[in-house]
Design a protein around this motif. Sequence first.
Motif, mmCIF file in Angstrom:
data_model
loop_
_atom_site.group_PDB
_atom_site.id
_atom_site.type_symbol
_atom_site.label_atom_id
_atom_site.label_comp_id
_atom_site.label_asym_id
_atom_site.label_seq_id
_atom_site.Cartn_x
_atom_site.Cartn_y
_atom_site.Cartn_z
ATOM 1 N N GLU A 63 0.937 -1.180 -0.140
ATOM 2 C CA GLU A 63 0.069 0.067 0.081
ATOM 3 C C GLU A 63 0.899 1.250 0.166
ATOM 4 O O GLU A 63 1.869 1.196 0.722
ATOM 5 C CB GLU A 63 -1.104 0.052 1.131
ATOM 6 N N VAL A 64 0.558 2.287 -0.861
ATOM 7 C CA VAL A 64 1.199 3.443 -0.677
ATOM 8 C C VAL A 64 -0.090 4.616 -0.649
ATOM 9 O O VAL A 64 -1.050 4.586 -1.335
ATOM 10 C CB VAL A 64 2.016 3.794 -2.205
ATOM 11 N N ASP A 65 0.005 5.445 0.390
ATOM 12 C CA ASP A 65 -0.891 6.432 0.395
ATOM 13 C C ASP A 65 -2.482 5.780 0.486
ATOM 14 O O ASP A 65 -3.327 6.590 0.157
ATOM 15 C CB ASP A 65 -0.818 7.568 -0.457
ATOM 16 N N GLY A 66 -2.560 4.568 1.131
ATOM 17 C CA GLY A 66 -3.917 4.189 1.269
ATOM 18 C C GLY A 66 -4.562 3.512 -0.073
ATOM 19 O O GLY A 66 -5.380 2.780 -0.003
#
Length: 126
Positions: A96-99
Amino acid sequence: MSVEVRIEAGRIARLLRARGGIAHRRISQRTERVARIAESEAPGRMGRYISWKVVEAPRGLEGVIVCDHPAVRFVLDGTRPHLIRPRRRNGVLRFEVDGQVVFTRLVRHPGTRANPFLQRALRLGR
């Protein structure tokens, strides 16, 4: 009237090293204190992998603190920039990246700075 006192070094040494003896209790207290500090200083959930014990060594009693998390060496020593690939030949990495969920075949990891949390705990526990 006379009084004779004999000091037997072997018995005194055994008394000091005995489980539950004064020296054992003091070393246990100090080792446990440093282990608790290490648990709080450890990143993420790594503190759950910390344990401690008192052992008899050639020079007397020693307190031992162990972290058996699989990544502890990478945390203590840090890492250089490196590539991360999936384990399976045609697999993908998922994270995950920034949600948002991301799928990729290669990650260029920038590396991590060393985090000597065990040394810091020892210094703080003195």
